[in-house]
Design a protein around this motif. Sequence first.
Motif, PDB file in Angstrom:
ATOM      1  N   ALA A   1       0.752  -1.598   0.803  1.00 48.57           N
ATOM      2  CA  ALA A   1      -0.368  -0.099   0.088  1.00 48.57           C
ATOM      3  C   ALA A   1       0.634   1.562  -0.029  1.00 48.57           C
ATOM      4  O   ALA A   1       1.739   1.357   0.552  1.00 48.57           O
ATOM      5  CB  ALA A   1      -1.010  -0.365   0.824  1.00 48.57           C
ATOM      6  N   TYR A   2       0.423   2.415  -0.337  1.00 46.67           N
ATOM      7  CA  TYR A   2       0.833   3.505  -0.457  1.00 46.67           C
ATOM      8  C   TYR A   2       0.108   4.625   1.197  1.00 46.67           C
ATOM      9  O   TYR A   2      -0.926   5.054   0.368  1.00 46.67           O
ATOM     10  CB  TYR A   2       1.069   4.399  -1.588  1.00 46.67           C
ATOM     11  N   GLY A   3       0.859   4.303   2.236  1.00 39.77           N
ATOM     12  CA  GLY A   3      -0.443   5.378   3.173  1.00 39.77           C
ATOM     13  C   GLY A   3      -1.246   4.098   3.284  1.00 39.77           C
ATOM     14  O   GLY A   3      -1.324   2.344   3.862  1.00 39.77           O
TER      15      GLY A   3
ATOM     16  N   GLN B   1      -4.565   0.714  -0.692  1.00 40.09           N
ATOM     17  CA  GLN B   1      -3.098  -0.590  -0.826  1.00 40.09           C
ATOM     18  C   GLN B   1      -3.619  -0.730  -2.782  1.00 40.09           C
ATOM     19  O   GLN B   1      -4.685  -0.637  -3.133  1.00 40.09           O
ATOM     20  CB  GLN B   1      -4.380  -2.099  -0.354  1.00 40.09           C
ATOM     21  N   VAL B   2      -2.599  -0.943  -2.750  1.00 32.90           N
ATOM     22  CA  VAL B   2      -2.431  -2.035  -4.544  1.00 32.90           C
ATOM     23  C   VAL B   2      -1.850  -2.839  -4.927  1.00 32.90           C
ATOM     24  O   VAL B   2      -2.314  -3.414  -5.619  1.00 32.90           O
ATOM     25  CB  VAL B   2      -1.102  -0.110  -5.261  1.00 32.90           C
ATOM     26  N   LEU B   3      -1.305  -3.760  -3.806  1.00 30.69           N
ATOM     27  CA  LEU B   3      -1.255  -5.110  -3.692  1.00 30.69           C
ATOM     28  C   LEU B   3      -2.046  -5.601  -3.319  1.00 30.69           C
ATOM     29  O   LEU B   3      -1.931  -6.111  -2.307  1.00 30.69           O
ATOM     30  CB  LEU B   3       0.310  -5.133  -4.108  1.00 30.69           C
TER      31      LEU B   3
ATOM     32  N   GLY C   1       1.092  -5.332 -18.070  1.00 31.57           N
ATOM     33  CA  GLY C   1      -0.016  -4.696 -17.573  1.00 31.57           C
ATOM     34  C   GLY C   1      -0.492  -3.741 -18.245  1.00 31.57           C
ATOM     35  O   GLY C   1       0.105  -2.675 -18.244  1.00 31.57           O
ATOM     36  N   PRO C   2      -1.745  -3.384 -17.493  1.00 29.75           N
ATOM     37  CA  PRO C   2      -2.357  -2.063 -17.893  1.00 29.75           C
ATOM     38  C   PRO C   2      -1.455  -0.931 -17.193  1.00 29.75           C
ATOM     39  O   PRO C   2      -0.770  -1.730 -16.110  1.00 29.75           O
ATOM     40  CB  PRO C   2      -3.611  -1.613 -18.309  1.00 29.75           C
ATOM     41  N   ASN C   3      -1.456   0.243 -17.224  1.00 29.09           N
ATOM     42  CA  ASN C   3      -1.167   0.904 -16.157  1.00 29.09           C
ATOM     43  C   ASN C   3      -1.249   1.162 -15.246  1.00 29.09           C
ATOM     44  O   ASN C   3      -2.879   1.235 -15.551  1.00 29.09           O
ATOM     45  CB  ASN C   3      -1.071   2.583 -17.254  1.00 29.09           C
ATOM     46  N   GLY C   4      -1.381   1.336 -14.060  1.00 26.64           N
ATOM     47  CA  GLY C   4      -1.750   1.295 -12.308  1.00 26.64           C
ATOM     48  C   GLY C   4      -2.061   0.099 -12.450  1.00 26.64           C
ATOM     49  O   GLY C   4      -2.786  -0.669 -10.974  1.00 26.64           O
ATOM     50  N   ALA C   5      -1.485  -1.165 -12.286  1.00 26.57           N
ATOM     51  CA  ALA C   5      -1.512  -2.740 -12.292  1.00 26.57           C
ATOM     52  C   ALA C   5      -1.333  -2.879 -11.230  1.00 26.57           C
ATOM     53  O   ALA C   5      -1.246  -3.895 -10.499  1.00 26.57           O
ATOM     54  CB  ALA C   5      -1.419  -3.255 -13.771  1.00 26.57           C
ATOM     55  N   GLY C   6       0.043  -2.407 -11.011  1.00 27.66           N
ATOM     56  CA  GLY C   6       1.215  -2.611  -9.105  1.00 27.66           C
ATOM     57  C   GLY C   6       2.765  -2.956 -10.046  1.00 27.66           C
ATOM     58  O   GLY C   6       2.595  -3.903  -9.157  1.00 27.66           O
ATOM     59  N   LYS C   7       2.314  -2.730 -11.820  1.00 28.93           N
ATOM     60  CA  LYS C   7       3.588  -3.207 -11.721  1.00 28.93           C
ATOM     61  C   LYS C   7       5.253  -3.008 -11.238  1.00 28.93           C
ATOM     62  O   LYS C   7       6.453  -3.833 -10.735  1.00 28.93           O
ATOM     63  CB  LYS C   7       4.201  -3.405 -12.974  1.00 28.93           C
ATOM     64  N   SER C   8       4.824  -1.783 -11.188  1.00 29.64           N
ATOM     65  CA  SER C   8       6.616  -0.889 -10.833  1.00 29.64           C
ATOM     66  C   SER C   8       6.418  -1.278  -8.930  1.00 29.64           C
ATOM     67  O   SER C   8       6.763  -1.292  -8.567  1.00 29.64           O
ATOM     68  CB  SER C   8       6.511   0.768 -11.150  1.00 29.64           C
ATOM     69  N   THR C   9       4.933  -0.784  -8.406  1.00 31.70           N
ATOM     70  CA  THR C   9       5.107  -1.093  -7.567  1.00 31.70           C
ATOM     71  C   THR C   9       5.750  -2.872  -7.151  1.00 31.70           C
ATOM     72  O   THR C   9       6.329  -2.492  -5.940  1.00 31.70           O
ATOM     73  CB  THR C   9       3.688  -1.449  -6.544  1.00 31.70           C
ATOM     74  N   ALA C  10       5.366  -3.666  -7.350  1.00 30.74           N
ATOM     75  CA  ALA C  10       5.466  -4.785  -7.062  1.00 30.74           C
ATOM     76  C   ALA C  10       7.178  -4.672  -7.199  1.00 30.74           C
ATOM     77  O   ALA C  10       8.132  -5.479  -6.676  1.00 30.74           O
ATOM     78  CB  ALA C  10       5.567  -5.780  -7.898  1.00 30.74           C
ATOM     79  N   LEU C  11       8.267  -4.225  -8.106  1.00 33.86           N
ATOM     80  CA  LEU C  11       9.536  -4.102  -8.024  1.00 33.86           C
ATOM     81  C   LEU C  11      10.040  -2.963  -7.393  1.00 33.86           C
ATOM     82  O   LEU C  11      11.050  -4.287  -6.515  1.00 33.86           O
ATOM     83  CB  LEU C  11       9.441  -3.583  -9.567  1.00 33.86           C
ATOM     84  N   ARG C  12       9.026  -2.276  -6.488  1.00 33.43           N
ATOM     85  CA  ARG C  12       9.960  -1.712  -5.956  1.00 33.43           C
ATOM     86  C   ARG C  12       9.669  -2.493  -4.268  1.00 33.43           C
ATOM     87  O   ARG C  12      10.968  -2.397  -3.181  1.00 33.43           O
ATOM     88  CB  ARG C  12       8.908  -0.337  -5.233  1.00 33.43           C
ATOM     89  N   VAL C  13       8.784  -2.984  -4.223  1.00 30.78           N
ATOM     90  CA  VAL C  13       8.855  -4.016  -2.815  1.00 30.78           C
ATOM     91  C   VAL C  13      10.312  -5.014  -3.038  1.00 30.78           C
ATOM     92  O   VAL C  13      10.445  -5.220  -1.919  1.00 30.78           O
ATOM     93  CB  VAL C  13       7.502  -5.099  -3.010  1.00 30.78           C
TER      94      VAL C  13
HETATM   95  N1  LIG Z   1       4.036   7.492  -4.481  1.00 32.00           N
HETATM   96  C1  LIG Z   1       2.811   6.574  -4.776  1.00 32.00           C
HETATM   97  N2  LIG Z   1       1.865   6.454  -3.809  1.00 32.00           N
HETATM   98  C2  LIG Z   1       0.178   6.632  -3.671  1.00 32.00           C
HETATM   99  N3  LIG Z   1       0.006   6.048  -5.410  1.00 32.00           N
HETATM  100  C3  LIG Z   1       0.912   5.354  -5.788  1.00 32.00           C
HETATM  101  C4  LIG Z   1       2.166   6.050  -5.720  1.00 32.00           C
HETATM  102  N4  LIG Z   1       2.644   4.375  -6.937  1.00 32.00           N
HETATM  103  C5  LIG Z   1       2.003   4.239  -7.567  1.00 32.00           C
HETATM  104  N5  LIG Z   1      -0.029   4.526  -7.287  1.00 32.00           N
HETATM  105  C6  LIG Z   1      -1.434   4.318  -7.482  1.00 32.00           C
HETATM  106  O1  LIG Z   1      -0.543   2.339  -6.885  1.00 32.00           O
HETATM  107  C7  LIG Z   1      -1.020   1.859  -7.875  1.00 32.00           C
HETATM  108  C8  LIG Z   1      -0.067   0.974  -8.793  1.00 32.00           C
HETATM  109  O2  LIG Z   1       1.076   2.311  -9.317  1.00 32.00           O
HETATM  110  P1  LIG Z   1       2.337   1.725  -9.843  1.00 32.00           P
HETATM  111  O3  LIG Z   1       2.738   0.097  -8.980  1.00 32.00           O
HETATM  112  O4  LIG Z   1       3.188   2.772 -10.434  1.00 32.00           O
HETATM  113  O5  LIG Z   1       1.431   0.971 -11.695  1.00 32.00           O
HETATM  114  P2  LIG Z   1       2.486   0.166 -13.132  1.00 32.00           P
HETATM  115  O6  LIG Z   1       3.817   0.157 -12.974  1.00 32.00           O
HETATM  116  O7  LIG Z   1       2.368  -1.521 -13.120  1.00 32.00           O
HETATM  117  O8  LIG Z   1       1.772   0.811 -14.056  1.00 32.00           O
HETATM  118  C9  LIG Z   1      -1.792   3.499  -9.111  1.00 32.00           C
HETATM  119  O9  LIG Z   1      -3.796   3.135  -8.587  1.00 32.00           O
HETATM  120  C10 LIG Z   1      -1.173   4.261  -8.754  1.00 32.00           C
HETATM  121  O10 LIG Z   1      -2.019   5.100  -8.939  1.00 32.00           O
END
Ligand SMILES: Nc1ncnc2c1ncn2[C@@H]1O[C@H](COP(=O)(O)OP(=O)(O)O)[C@@H](O)[C@H]1O
Length: 238
Positions: free
Chosen positions: A14-16, A19-21, A38-50
Amino acid sequence: MTAPALELRGVQAAYGDAQVLWGVDWQVNPGEVVAVVGPNGAGKSTALRVVAGLLRPLRGEVWFHGERIDGLSPDQVVERGVALVPEGRRLFAHMTVLENLLLGGYTARARSVRRQTLREVFELFPVLAERSGQTAGTLSGGQQQMLAIARGLMSRPRLLLLDEPSLGLAPVVVQQVYEVVRRIALQGVTVVVVEQNVFPVLHHAPRGYLMAGGRVVAQGSAETLVRTEVVQRSYVGG
Ligand SMILES: Nc1ncnc2c1ncn2[C@@H]1O[C@H](COP(=O)(O)OP(=O)(O)O)[C@@H](O)[C@H]1O
Ligand SMILES: [Mg+2]
């Protein structure tokens, strides 16, 4: 049986309060090139950040070659041998190519062999050797992506995480990037490539995961993923 290079088990993040994953499972074997699309906002970058230790998961586990790494700091994760090449490249535009590269080799793991690694990186990217004294901001988009990957390699990773490496690049340059990815994998480095742009990556990675809404919604061969409804609807316009 050897342990997977990378394993995500039920990762939630989650960000705050947002929850996104919602329970992500990946399993990547040593030496594999795996796509995550996967489409924009799928959580791909978040998973890498984890994986990179930049974001602590709420629940779930991350394993790297049989060792649990969730909870480690980003520096500790790099030290174990994981390099993240972030979306947007994040180069230091006013520093030279060489200075950018040297910043990638600061870990204990990499420092003692930095000259050797630099030679290898210049062999893989001759254009960076030619332009080592130029500031990064003067490079073309494709060259900047090569520099971002090269900087990641300077940490001598066993696992390279690439976030949207083809973003904004012309198709011919995308091919060059993937040719480099192939050569990196041949050297034994495991590669996870995240791309919103599904087709180039699925052409080069034999299998992958499709994410949507913070979950893995399909996995398997490139052909399997291309046939899914999400890809057909989002990318083919079907
Ligand atoms: N730093 C952040 N703070 C709050 N929400 C975020 C942040 N980064 C991404 N999100 C949200 O988390 C969700 C997943 O984002 P992200 O992992 O960047 O997806 P993807 O890489 O698949 O496009 C989206 O709804 C996005 O708006
Ligand atoms: Mg992203």
